[in-house]
Scaffold this active site. Structure first.
Site, PDB file in Angstrom:
ATOM      1  N   HIS B  57       0.765  -1.164   0.134  1.00 45.84           N
ATOM      2  CA  HIS B  57      -0.117  -0.124  -0.155  1.00 45.84           C
ATOM      3  C   HIS B  57       0.828   1.109  -0.084  1.00 45.84           C
ATOM      4  O   HIS B  57       0.602   2.317   0.455  1.00 45.84           O
ATOM      5  CB  HIS B  57      -0.987  -0.060   1.212  1.00 45.84           C
ATOM      6  CG  HIS B  57      -1.601  -1.251   1.430  1.00 45.84           C
ATOM      7  ND1 HIS B  57      -2.564  -1.705   0.385  1.00 45.84           N
ATOM      8  CD2 HIS B  57      -1.822  -1.988   2.483  1.00 45.84           C
ATOM      9  CE1 HIS B  57      -3.260  -2.782   0.966  1.00 45.84           C
ATOM     10  NE2 HIS B  57      -2.740  -3.183   2.117  1.00 45.84           N
ATOM     11  N   HIS B 219      -6.917  -4.785  -1.383  1.00 47.70           N
ATOM     12  CA  HIS B 219      -6.119  -5.874  -1.176  1.00 47.70           C
ATOM     13  C   HIS B 219      -6.530  -6.798  -2.452  1.00 47.70           C
ATOM     14  O   HIS B 219      -6.225  -8.094  -2.596  1.00 47.70           O
ATOM     15  CB  HIS B 219      -6.353  -6.650   0.040  1.00 47.70           C
ATOM     16  CG  HIS B 219      -6.056  -6.076   0.983  1.00 47.70           C
ATOM     17  ND1 HIS B 219      -7.162  -5.373   1.953  1.00 47.70           N
ATOM     18  CD2 HIS B 219      -5.040  -5.917   1.818  1.00 47.70           C
ATOM     19  CE1 HIS B 219      -6.421  -4.930   2.817  1.00 47.70           C
ATOM     20  NE2 HIS B 219      -5.122  -4.913   3.018  1.00 47.70           N
TER      21      HIS B 219
END
Ligand SMILES: Nc1ncnc2c1ncn2[C@@H]1O[C@H](COP(=O)(O)OP(=O)(O)O)[C@@H](O)[C@H]1O
Ligand SMILES: Nc1ncnc2c1ncn2[C@@H]1O[C@H](COP(=O)(O)OP(=O)(O)O)[C@@H](O)[C@H]1O
Ligand SMILES: [Mg+2]
Ligand SMILES: [Mg+2]
Ligand SMILES: [Mg+2]
Ligand SMILES: [Mg+2]
Lengths: 213, 333, 333, 213
Positions: B57, B219
């Protein structure tokens, strides 16, 4: 070879088999997790079990309870994710059941029950939430009843428990998830098999295979 | 799949070393851990602010370590929550005597591991408080899900809590402002393509040449709805309407907005989205106090964007505009 | 092709409006032009620093407008130099009475249009000086090419010249430091995938599933060599060796480095590259004074990265670390 | 209709035809530019000529020199890139050749020569650099010789010039680029046809087609 030695070997052998099996199924578990999760369940499980296997194969002196606890502790520290605390934390805490009398028919039932309880405590999933709990619950119920009510041998009881777990895994496919990443999908989770229930079944199958040899 | 990596299993480790090599004066890596902390951690007499979660991320989480934001960040494997051990070492390394606030994103793995870590740190005498960010309106918050996910709005929580801690506030006060952001922020995202994790090496989900996924997670979890590709304006309208519906703000309310890139989307396109977003904010009678555009909470190489809106009052405005000096975000006075 | 855009022909226009909507206090768009300038341009008594070129390289160029860097940036169509008209209006809008330095990247379109614009502005009484950046070592600089291209090293030219101008230096001095950076900087890049322009909607060039292009330009111009995919370490070694060969630095020389993402590459991978780059710098007996990692000079959604090395002396160190406050780069004291 | 009117109409019609042709060939030009450039030559040319066409169709009063100049100025301000100053700047400055006597056989030769000279001045390309100069040079040489030495009619001369340009375009394929983005490719530019030479040919073909009607 005394009883403790034999049990230690059995645990080590089972762990070796489980690790090999998860290695084999790594990409299948990841594929299942791709469909309704985040594509890492295979990597998570193999990372944890390989490390646990390394550690346990070196512990020549420990008693079975310590070995099992080490597996749990290693999973907690290596896996992360949801499966790390669920598998690892629950094995760690349920290992206490073996600390006085080692692994017997009775303590194995106690272990199984404690393990399931811990998974539910931590994760908050009920039966039917489409998680590992759906494989575990029928397996633990069947195992307990086979030993305590039907007086079956542990090996027979375990075989029945594996069958039950398999039924549980199949059950996860047609239902909607309520816990875990799959729950984000709402109705779109229907039709997919749960990865954590599947890895639970594989582990149990290897426990049975080890016991049968 | 082609990636600028060596072995997939080394990517997090090498990334962390590469970050320290880029910012040796600011970042320090804990021994044998996938944890970065401020070079001068723990900061004596300041509440520590920590965060963490799966990797992939970037610049979240480690990129927001620095004055006015985070003291520490734990990096799990790609998309996998760090283990409780790692989180525990981080919390202890960031306690300057005033306790530590852990900013957790609402995923079961993160929540369970942070819980265990907080317990462990508590046993070592560290005062730990936790907040759980759950800004993703794409997920229904009900008994039938594990709750809304924590996504790009998390950055505003880091910023506000970090600023409050830098002011010298105590753990309760810092926790209060973190909760205030959480109560006032909402996000929704979309994906044009799937991300590819280094380990799997293939798209996590298949999207047709003309399909997009609305309500995507960070995700590569499939979103909540798959539709035909739409124009940037239409996508922006869909996301913004959902976000504003959730927040249900009063006329004239001031807001901070984020157009967040998922990693593979050119900045050019994020500005195209921002143009429409600001028109919509205006149409709804709201007023943009500050607009952020960039890659803050990515999902590896995923193509897509999310829109975040946060209602701000005087306190939040002061905290969000307070100085911060981190690799991923610098705010000057 | 899926992109977060409306009509391809509107993308530059909408992007510029979206940038102004994000930074209304900092940026202003010239009427009827694809040109952004500082909100307070022209700054009286300061040399103006301007740049420009095709769009698709964001945050270059407009993202570097602000205190300590650029006063103006012209945005051509995607990958197309702005017309001389546009460049001319920009130069005039950025003249605060002390003249304007135009930072040009070495492409025939850019050079020809800037030349014409400088002539036009000269006729209006603006003192214009131009520098041409040509840091790309992948292109042979000979009579048989149009010379080396200007790529990511340009950012360092913007930074140093911008800092010098902010100090109050005159046009000659500002030009001198820009030339100094140009003389000391070298870059080389690689692409893992082709970019896709909004207009064409298909990859500009075809790369096989296991191929990469070495020496790639920033416009999807094919590179100089196509090879099988290599590991991040091997790619980093190849690029770094070429860059260092070109610079031929003395033992102990201090350098600034950039690992620049081409747009589609996750930050995670850029840090993996930076890890190896810093090891190589060390192996060569050089010393990294500052390391930058991020997307500075992109090529739409291209997957890949470039490596820049710039030898720095005390003057350049002071200028490169001087404060700058722009959307794309903030340096604090 | 006087001479000036007729010439104005011819220019406007030619421009209309050129614009339509470039529109048709847009993606082909872009494909050529993808192979050895940056995939925008089609967009650049159509953007410029569409705008020039709009402007010129509204200019009912202007003389031919002004019309041609407007085309050049519009290309300069709309196109950018390398082709903007090359096409636009050169048309703009060569248009002066028409300002005294309008478009005649002689002034058209002067225009062609001035245009080629300006392209070379600005871009620095020689013949054989694999650019538009390779289409232009044979076309201009042939046109000049056909009119001045062979005393052919402008229409015939133009037809020969188009043939020559075509030969020039074909010539760009087997040679290595020395100017423009294609030069970055070194030897890898060999085997690809130059986009700017190609668009030059298309424009000339439409001038011829317009003259033939
Ligand atoms: N709250 C929960 N209770 C029980 N099991 C859960 C829960 N959340 C997730 N799981 C199990 O964990 C599995 C996913 O594990 P894994 O992919 O390793 O972790 P993560 O979801 O963090 O990526 C699911 O398939 C499910 O069986
Ligand atoms: N220096 C030059 N001299 C003559 N023609 C050139 C030169 N540079 C480029 N060209 C021509 O311009 C064409 C490319 O134009 P275009 O794609 O519109 O511009 P850009 O190269 O800026 O993207 C080339 O095919 C070539 O014919
Ligand atoms: Mg998972
Ligand atoms: Mg995970
Ligand atoms: Mg171009
Ligand atoms: Mg081109």
């Amino acid at each position: 070879m005394n009883d403790t030695d034999r049990q230690r070997e059995a645990v080590a052998e089972a762990l070796e088999n489980v690790t090999a099996r998860l290695d084999e199924e790594k990409s299948h578990l990841t594929d299942l997790d791709s469909a309704i999760g985040d594509a890492d369940h295979g990597a998570n499980m193999t990372r944890g079990f390989r490390k646990a296997n390394e550690k346990v194969q070196d512990m020549d002196e420990a008693d079975p309870a310590e070995l099992v606890k080490t597996i749990g502790v290693t999973l907690v520290s290596e896996v992360g994710g949801a499966s790390g605390p669920l598998y690892g934390g629950s094995i760690m805490s349920a290992s206490q059941e073996f600390s006085e009398e080692g692994i017997t028919a009775e303590t194995s039932v106690a272990f199984a029950e404690a393990y399931l309880e811990k998974v539910q405590d931590r994760g908050g999933a009920e039966i039917g939430s489409k998680t590992m709990v759906d494989a575990l619950t029928p397996a633990v119920h069947t195992y307990k009843k086979s030993i305590e009510t039907d007086d079956l041998e542990p090996l027979e009881a375990l075989a029945k428990a594996v069958d039950a777990a398999e039924r549980g895994v199949e059950f996860t496919t047609p239902i909607r998830a309520r816990k875990g990443r799959a729950s984000y999908l709402g109705w779109r989770s229907v039709g997919h098999q749960d990865p954590g229930a599947t890895s639970t079944l594989y582990i149990m199958e290897e426990l049975l295979a080890t016991a049968q040899t | 799949m082609k990636k600028l990596i060596n072995e997939p299993e080394d990517v997090v480790d090498e990334m962390l070393d590469g970050m320290v090599a880029a910012y040796p004066d600011r970042l320090r890596r804990l021994d044998d851990a996938e944890v970065l902390v401020r070079a001068d951690a723990p900061v004596d007499g300041k509440v520590g602010i920590v965060s963490g979660g799966g990797s992939g991320h970037e610049p979240t989480h480690g990129g927001f370590i620095g004055d006015g934001m985070l003291d520490g960040a734990a990096a799990g494997e790609v998309f996998t929550s760090p283990s409780a051990d790692q989180l525990g070492s981080m919390i202890e390394a960031c306690d300057g005597g005033e306790g530590v606030l852990a900013v957790v994103k609402n995923y079961e793995g993160d929540v369970m591991n942070f819980d265990t870590a907080a317990e462990m740190a508590g046993m070592e005498g560290v005062d730990v408080s936790q907040v759980v960010v759950n800004d993703d309106v794409a997920v229904e918050d009900s008994l039938y899900t594990s709750g809304r996910r924590g996504v790009a709005g998390t950055i505003l929580v880091h910023k506000a809590a970090g600023a409050k801690a830098a002011e010298g506030a105590d753990l309760d006060e810092v926790t209060r402002v973190a909760e205030k952001v959480i109560d006032n922020v909402a996000t929704m995202g979309t994906a044009l393509t799937s991300c590819i994790t280094p380990d799997k090496g293939e798209p996590t989900f298949d999207l047709g040449e003309d399909e997009i996924e609305l309500g995507i997670g960070i995700h590569g979890e499939p979103g909540t709805e798959r539709t035909d590709i739409m124009s940037a304006d239409e996508i922006t309208e869909h996301l913004t309407e959902n976000v504003l519906d959730d927040l249900d703000l009063e006329d004239g309310q001031e807001v901070a907005t984020i157009v967040n890139g998922m990693g593979g989307t050119p900045l050019m396109e994020l500005f195209v989205v921002n143009k429409r977003l600001q028109e919509l904010i205006d149409d709804h009678g709201l007023e943009t106090w500050d607009a952020w555009v960039g890659d803050y909470m990515t999902s590896l190489d995923m193509d897509g964007a999310s829109i975040t809106v946060c209602a701000v009052d005087d306190e939040l405005k002061e905290l969000l505009s307070a100085p911060a000096d981190t690799p991923g975000l610098t705010v000057t006075e």
